[in-house]
Structures are given as C-alpha cells and as structure tokens.
Scaffold this active site. Sequence first.
Site, PDB file in Angstrom:
ATOM      1  N   GLU A 170      44.992  39.407  32.931  1.00  0.00           N
ATOM      2  CA  GLU A 170      45.128  40.875  32.963  1.00  0.00           C
ATOM      3  C   GLU A 170      44.124  41.565  32.043  1.00  0.00           C
ATOM      4  OE1 GLU A 170      49.032  42.533  32.691  1.00  0.00           O
ATOM      5  OE2 GLU A 170      49.862  41.129  34.122  1.00  0.00           O
TER       6      GLU A 170
HETATM    7  C1  LIG Z   1      46.787  31.143  34.334  1.00  0.00           C
HETATM    8  C2  LIG Z   1      45.993  32.218  34.983  1.00  0.00           C
HETATM    9  C3  LIG Z   1      46.600  33.037  35.931  1.00  0.00           C
HETATM   10  C4  LIG Z   1      45.834  33.992  36.593  1.00  0.00           C
HETATM   11  N1  LIG Z   1      46.402  34.714  37.615  1.00  0.00           N
HETATM   12  C5  LIG Z   1      45.602  35.517  38.377  1.00  0.00           C
HETATM   13  C6  LIG Z   1      46.111  36.130  39.559  1.00  0.00           C
HETATM   14  O1  LIG Z   1      47.275  35.977  39.908  1.00  0.00           O
HETATM   15  N2  LIG Z   1      45.276  36.888  40.300  1.00  0.00           N
HETATM   16  C7  LIG Z   1      43.970  37.082  39.950  1.00  0.00           C
HETATM   17  O2  LIG Z   1      43.264  37.775  40.638  1.00  0.00           O
HETATM   18  N3  LIG Z   1      43.447  36.509  38.833  1.00  0.00           N
HETATM   19  C8  LIG Z   1      44.233  35.738  38.049  1.00  0.00           C
HETATM   20  N4  LIG Z   1      43.717  35.135  36.919  1.00  0.00           N
HETATM   21  C9  LIG Z   1      42.330  35.378  36.563  1.00  0.00           C
HETATM   22  C10 LIG Z   1      42.188  36.171  35.276  1.00  0.00           C
HETATM   23  O3  LIG Z   1      42.425  37.513  35.519  1.00  0.00           O
HETATM   24  C11 LIG Z   1      40.784  35.880  34.781  1.00  0.00           C
HETATM   25  O4  LIG Z   1      40.859  34.601  34.218  1.00  0.00           O
HETATM   26  C12 LIG Z   1      40.306  36.849  33.778  1.00  0.00           C
HETATM   27  O5  LIG Z   1      39.992  38.034  34.432  1.00  0.00           O
HETATM   28  C13 LIG Z   1      39.087  36.347  33.001  1.00  0.00           C
HETATM   29  O6  LIG Z   1      38.126  35.784  33.855  1.00  0.00           O
HETATM   30  P1  LIG Z   1      37.465  34.365  33.505  1.00  0.00           P
HETATM   31  O7  LIG Z   1      38.555  33.431  33.194  1.00  0.00           O
HETATM   32  O8  LIG Z   1      36.552  34.041  34.591  1.00  0.00           O
HETATM   33  O9  LIG Z   1      36.683  34.635  32.159  1.00  0.00           O
HETATM   34  P2  LIG Z   1      35.245  35.341  32.030  1.00  0.00           P
HETATM   35  O10 LIG Z   1      35.214  36.600  32.792  1.00  0.00           O
HETATM   36  O11 LIG Z   1      34.185  34.338  32.287  1.00  0.00           O
HETATM   37  O12 LIG Z   1      35.272  35.700  30.492  1.00  0.00           O
HETATM   38  C14 LIG Z   1      34.962  34.752  29.478  1.00  0.00           C
HETATM   39  C15 LIG Z   1      34.983  35.471  28.137  1.00  0.00           C
HETATM   40  O13 LIG Z   1      34.007  36.507  28.119  1.00  0.00           O
HETATM   41  C16 LIG Z   1      34.601  37.707  27.666  1.00  0.00           C
HETATM   42  N5  LIG Z   1      33.910  38.838  28.279  1.00  0.00           N
HETATM   43  C17 LIG Z   1      33.599  39.018  29.583  1.00  0.00           C
HETATM   44  N6  LIG Z   1      32.963  40.192  29.732  1.00  0.00           N
HETATM   45  C18 LIG Z   1      32.866  40.752  28.501  1.00  0.00           C
HETATM   46  C19 LIG Z   1      32.326  41.953  27.993  1.00  0.00           C
HETATM   47  N7  LIG Z   1      31.743  42.846  28.754  1.00  0.00           N
HETATM   48  N8  LIG Z   1      32.416  42.186  26.679  1.00  0.00           N
HETATM   49  C20 LIG Z   1      33.006  41.301  25.856  1.00  0.00           C
HETATM   50  N9  LIG Z   1      33.531  40.153  26.281  1.00  0.00           N
HETATM   51  C21 LIG Z   1      33.461  39.885  27.579  1.00  0.00           C
HETATM   52  C22 LIG Z   1      36.045  37.592  28.075  1.00  0.00           C
HETATM   53  O14 LIG Z   1      36.852  38.427  27.247  1.00  0.00           O
HETATM   54  C23 LIG Z   1      36.318  36.131  27.848  1.00  0.00           C
HETATM   55  O15 LIG Z   1      36.638  35.943  26.511  1.00  0.00           O
HETATM   56  C24 LIG Z   1      44.477  34.188  36.238  1.00  0.00           C
HETATM   57  C25 LIG Z   1      43.898  33.398  35.254  1.00  0.00           C
HETATM   58  C26 LIG Z   1      44.635  32.412  34.635  1.00  0.00           C
HETATM   59  C27 LIG Z   1      43.968  31.549  33.620  1.00  0.00           C
END
Ligand SMILES: Cc1cc2nc3c(=O)[nH]c(=O)nc-3n(C[C@H](O)[C@H](O)[C@H](O)COP(=O)(O)OP(=O)(O)OC[C@H]3O[C@@H](n4cnc5c(N)ncnc54)[C@H](O)[C@@H]3O)c2cc1C
Length: 831
Positions: free
Chosen positions: A502
């Site tokens: 989220e």
């Molecule tokens: C257990 C679990 C359940 C989930 N359930 C759902 C679901 O039901 N539906 C759905 O659609 N998604 C779901 N997600 C996806 C979740 O919303 C994403 O994991 C989340 O948006 C982060 O994306 P990412 O993991 O690819 O991390 P990334 O986007 O690769 O981020 C990696 C790091 O970079 C940081 N970062 C990225 N951009 C910036 C910025 N501009 N400035 C500073 N820091 C930044 C982030 O804060 C993070 O620390 C789920 C994820 C998990 C792990």
Amino acid sequence: MNAFLWIVAALAVFWALAYFRAATLAWIVGVGAYLGALTLWSDANSGLKVLVWTVFLVATAMLALPPLRRALISDPLLNWFRKALPQVSQTEQEALDAGTVWWDGELFSGNPDWNRLYAIAKPRLTPDEQAFLDGPVEELCRMCDDWTIAHELNDLPPEVWQFIKDKGFLGMIIPRQYGGLGFSAYAHSQVVQKLATRSSTACVSVMVPNSLGPAELLLHYGTDEQKNHYLPRLARGQEMPCFALTGPEAGSDAGSIPDFGVVCKGLHEGRETLGIRLTWEKRYITLGPVATLLGLAFKLHDPDHLLGGKEDIGITLALIPTKHPGVNIGRRHFPLNASFMNGPNSGKDVFIPLEWIIGGKEYAGQGWRMLMECLAAGRSISLPSSSAGAAKLAARTTSAYSRVRSQFKIAIGKFEGIEEALARIAANTYAVDAARTMTAGAIDLGEKPSVISAIVKYHCTERARQVINDAMDVHGGKGICLGPNNYLGRAYQQIPIGITVEGANILTRSMMIFGQGAIRCHPYVLREIDATRTDNAAEASEKFDGAFWDHVRFVMGNAARSLWLGITGAGLVSVPGARELRRYTRQLSRLGAGFALAADVAMLFLGGDLKRKEKLSGRLGDILSQLYIASTVLKRFEDDGRPQADLPIVEWVLEDCLVRIQEAFYGVFENFPSRLSGWMLRMLTFPWGRAYAPPSDWLGQKVARAILEPSQTRDRLTLNMFLQKTEDDPVGRLELAMQAAPAGEAVEAKVRGGVKAGVISGLTEEARVAAALEKGVLTAEEAAQWRRFSLLRRACIMVDDFPHDIGRNPSQAEVPATPRLGSVVSQKSAA
Ligand SMILES: Cc1cc2nc3c(=O)[nH]c(=O)nc-3n(C[C@H](O)[C@H](O)[C@H](O)COP(=O)(O)OP(=O)(O)OC[C@H]3O[C@@H](n4cnc5c(N)ncnc54)[C@H](O)[C@@H]3O)c2cc1C
C-alpha cells in the site's frame, strides 16, 4: 525617543500587523500612523522622513489599487509561477485531486483550532457491530491456531474459511441491501485490529476484500447490473476477490504498468462482441491464488477508434472471473512465512467483453482516478488497524513476560534497560491506536483523508515495527524459537510486509506525505495553481492576485507568530483540553506555526525541485506526521474521559513527538539549500535553540510500571484484544502467571527470610517451600499459591522443541516431545 526605540517601535508595528494577518487597509493605517508619529515626534533628518513616506505612498498605491498591483506585481509573478511549477503527470494530478482535507488542513493553517479537534465525534459501534465483535469475531479468533495455520497447513483450515464466508467477514463494507454487513469504518477497523491480535493470516484474508478492491470499486463506480450481480456474491463469500495493480516492472510506480488491453471485436460466448484483448503480468497479488474474481488494472488502447477519438485511453479497471479462458492464476508466493494467499497471475491476448470494465465503458480510462479516490479509506483502515493489533499483542505479552520472567532474582521488567523498552512499547502502542481510531472516525464522518491515510499507513507500521522489535528484545530466546507457544515470532517475521504494501514506506515518507500535503492541504497553493491553469487571462490574474496576497499575509503571520511563540515558549497561548496536557498543546500550536512557515519557505526556495529533495520533503513530512499523531493522542485522552492513570503514557508520547518534530526541524535548517534561509528559519522557529528533551528516565519508569502489573491502564492500552485466560493458551497463560506473581513472590520472600534465619533449608526452591510448609513458615494455601505460580512461570518461559527435522518426517515423531506446556500446568496444578 531615540533611534533605537523608533526601530523597536517599527518592528513592533510590523510584527503586530503580521501576527494578526491584518488586511491591506489595516496595514496602510497602521504603518501610516507609525510614520505620522515618526514625522511629528522623532528627530530623524527630514531626508529620511521624505524617503520613508515616498516608499510608503508607492507601496500603498500598489496595494490599494488592484489594477496597478496586478500589473506591477501579481501578473509578473503569475507568469513566473507558471514556468516554475513542476510538470505534473495526469496520474500525479489525479492523486493530488483525490480525497478530502481534514485535520491535516488545520495543521497546515499555522494555527490549529484545538476546539475543532475536541469537537470531532468519538467513533462508536452500533449494538449490531458490538455484537459481531463479541460473537463471530471472538469465535473466529478462537478457531484460529496460528501454528497450525502458519506451519502445518500454510493456509486457513477449510472450516475457518467457511466460517469467514458464512458470517459475512468478506462483506463488512458492503451495504445491507446487497447482503453485506454494512459496517462503519470504525467497526471494520475494530474487527481487523482484533483479528490481528490472534492470527495474521485470518486478519489479512479478511482485511483485503474489505480494502481497495472489487467491492469498494463496484460500490462507487459499478453499473447497477454489476452491483446487483457481484455485491451479494462477494458479501456471502461466493466470490473470492483480489485486486491486481502492481507487477514486476511497476511496483511503487504503479501508474506506469505495462499491462495493456486493445479494444477490438472478438468472440465471447459464441457471439461477436466489442471487447478488449488483454495482456498482463502481475505479482504479489493477495488472495490471487484462491480468487474467483480478479480485479485487473491495465492501460487501454483503441487504435481503431472503436470507442471514439482517443487512441490511448488510459488506466482502466475490469473484473474478470478467474475461470475465464486464458487467465493464468494459481501458483503462490511465500511472503516471509505468512500463510495468507498471495501469488502471481498473468494472461496473454485474453479477450473480455467491454461490459467487464468496472462502471462500463464510460469508465474506460478512469481507472487511476477511481483508485486514487478510493485509496484513502482502505489505507486509513487496513494497515493502521492490523498494526494496532500487532502492537497490542506485543504490549500485553511483553508486559506480562517482563513481570513473570526473573533474572538475577528480580523480575526483568524492573531492570532499567527493560523499562526503557517497555516505555517505548506502551507509548507506541498508545499512539498507533489513537491514530488509527481517530482516522477511522474521519472516514465515518465522510472524509477521504488522502494525506492523513499516508501518514497513518507509514507511522502505524513503523511504530508497530518498533514495538515488535522491542518486544522481541525483551523476550530474548522465548521470542526467537518458533512453535505453538511462540506468539511473537511470526509478527516479527511479517512486519516488513506492512512496511512494503500500500505504498512502500520510504516512498510514502519521502515523496507522498509532504509532497501531496503541501499542495493538497495548504490553504493557498491549490488556489494559486488553479490560477495558473485558468485560460482566461483576466480571470487568471484576478484569481492569482487574491490567492497570492492572502498567501503573503499567511506567511508573514506565521513568521510573526512562530517567532513570538518561540520567544515566549508559547506560554501565553490559550488552549482547551485537559489541564495536565495544555503545556503540550501550546507547544504543538507553536510548532504548527513553525511548520506552516517552513513549508512555505521550502516551497518558495525549492519550487518544483522539492519533489526531488526527498530528504527535506521527508523531514517536513515527519513534522506534519508527528503533529497529527500528537493530535490523535490528545484526542484519545479526552475521548477516554481523561483517565489520570494513563497520563504518564500520554505525556511520554507527546514529549517524544515534540522531540521528533524538533529534530526534523533541525534537519531542515541544517540541510536547507540556502544556508541563510535555513538560519533565518531557525531563528524564527527556535530563537533560543533546541527547546525539547526526550522523555525523562523518571517518566519512562512510570510508564513501564503502569503496565507491569494488571491495571486499567494496561487493559485500556490493549482494549479489543483477543484474550482467553486459560492455561492452555500461551497468551492466556502469561496473563494467569502475571496475576499469580505477587502472591508467588511474596511466598518466595518469606522462604528467603526463613533460609536467612536458618529455619529452613533445601537445595531447590521446591524443597525449601516444602520445608517452610513443614516448619509452619508457610500456610498450605501459601505453598499452593507458590506452586501454581511456579508452574505457570515455568510454562511461560519454556519454548517448543521438535524432532531434528522439525517434524516433517513422521517416522521421527517417536522422539519423545516435551509435553504441551498448557497441559503440564493443568495436570500439576490440579494435582
Ligand atoms: C505480500 C505482498 C502483498 C501484496 N499485495 C498486492 C495486491 O494485492 N495487489 C497489488 O496490486 N499489489 C500488491 N503488492 C505489491 C505492493 O504494492 C508492491 O510491493 C509495492 O508497491 C512496492 O513495489 P516493489 O515491491 O516492486 O518495490 P519497488 O517499487 O521496487 O521499491 C523498492 C524500494 O524503493 C523505494 N522507492 C521506490 N520509488 C521511490 C521514490 N520515488 N522515492 C523513494 N523511494 C522509492 C520503495 O519505497 C522501496 O523501498 C503486494 C506486495 C507484497 C509484498
């Protein structure tokens, strides 16, 4: 009067006019009166008098004559502002436009109206909602054995799933007319919070369908046909929903999803139909592997203009039955040993009819706006509530464990080092619960507080992480060894999930909270931006002129107020609320003025660059967030009826918030791109330097002591937690041991006295107690009390052990296992 006094008088006049945000006329009259007095009574040379009058008259002419003012000042500024304004993408704009401004607007005002805070209605449950919590929620908690779920089944047992569906847990947000429970946001939050004190798997499985997903989207945008078909089925659990937005290439930057659909004609149920050919790849989708209804976000293209003129229609949301041909769903992820269902899904060239778009084809391309508009409610409830649950579980068990576990012949909770951790645990738990309660209440008042929802998402999960970490440290090995008797280890493992989903926390803190708040909640910035986007030049000029000069008065007012409150320590500010907390409220007023000033100075100097200056933006967001959390704590104390026994916790949180705000301010001063501006900002907000110290050791000790014994404060802190006070429940057993501790320890003290006096002896405590009983040092009742306490304590400090393969291979099950601890207690105490 000498020159110095005239300068002081001039500053006083300017300060007073600025402080009271005087209107233009008042400025003219005030400054004119001062200059009149200067002319008549000062002995300044006449050249200087002519000069100041000239400046005054020119300024008056410009300010008092709007056409002149606009031509010479406002319009050139408007043009500059247009160029300086950062390019905002459509998705960013839709995020900015979404939601409402609530208490966050007060915090941006520089002068929060605390009466308004206290006037906010306290959230309450209806009798039906209370009955649901006392009935089905209790029952569900009782049915969940987290070890069986998380270690043996890696899923909820079928009867638990069925119970969840039958009792309507999946339709808490669905109105009764569709067969749902139609609960308030507060009731929804209470359910999630309670489940989180028992089973994270049950909690997440219930939480997700009630958060942003098919039901919520249908309620707001669905066609009547879609609502009538799906909502009753979702409410009864006949459909299991999931919502798939993010994927491997687009996580935090969800607006850039590569998944696409092309409008075309195709065959659906044997008929040629206008529809969409979809290709997508999603991952991490919660409930995905068991979903029957997939909510899917994708970018819609219409190269053949079958829907109208536009080719790139934009993000669109559709509902797709997972049994639809081509939908590839089924495998699962294993997120940190959590057992809620989560997995990837994909599809290639899957044809769906246009009617499957949520809201029908009128809503094609509206997906991002729909998501942003609905985001605030779910984000305000799900993770703040589950964090509150996890924190309560940790607070309750850690306080009990600290009382029951002794080392160096003393309950560990009495060591100063443990006291520090206990104080943080209590304070953070209190703050998380206060923030989630007030925010859920806001949703019930019809708000969609988008900035606040980001604040509570970030800070509740971060504070819960701190609580769990502290709890683990206090528990030592007891928290580390997993098994049926470990009530903490899974929470520790899974805390990063809440941090990531989220809106991952780093992103939320550094970009969203202040970035969005500065534009959304600021009283004038949105009006100024609106002016830059107005095509009609005269209208734009008028709009900008009005907003800009109001803004100038606002900034000067905040500077004057901030300085005055800084110099006087805010001692003269009148604030409402409990007498004991007014000194904190005054400081929050002072820091509110400083924050409003700092926000404007940052925007003025950094403009569009603020978006990239994430460290500064993050610190400004911290100030806003701590102001919000402190507000919720004040409110909670008031709503709870000002219980005096809770004061140490409340004071601890507020003092901690003040220090966090102060340090965030200093981070801004010291890292501001313009050294001079940073210094000036510091002089205006902290003229005497740092003003706040962390909570004292003495206060921390009072907090720790408040939860180290069974007490109303401890009960209030962990209210709405699932508790069964039975010996075979690891948490309940701790409660019983804690209750038995004073009597048991009194007996131990008597025995020690007997040993010292040489009346009794023995190699073990057991033998010494037996001797004491024999010699009449103890009564039979005292000896029984000690035995019971001793058994309970032993059962509480023991951990589970397993065959070498942790029980995977049934043949090894012959290795004698330590009997289930609960039964040891029951048998021996019965004996
Ligand atoms: C257990 C679990 C359940 C989930 N359930 C759902 C679901 O039901 N539906 C759905 O659609 N998604 C779901 N997600 C996806 C979740 O919303 C994403 O994991 C989340 O948006 C982060 O994306 P990412 O993991 O690819 O991390 P990334 O986007 O690769 O981020 C990696 C790091 O970079 C940081 N970062 C990225 N951009 C910036 C910025 N501009 N400035 C500073 N820091 C930044 C982030 O804060 C993070 O620390 C789920 C994820 C998990 C792990």
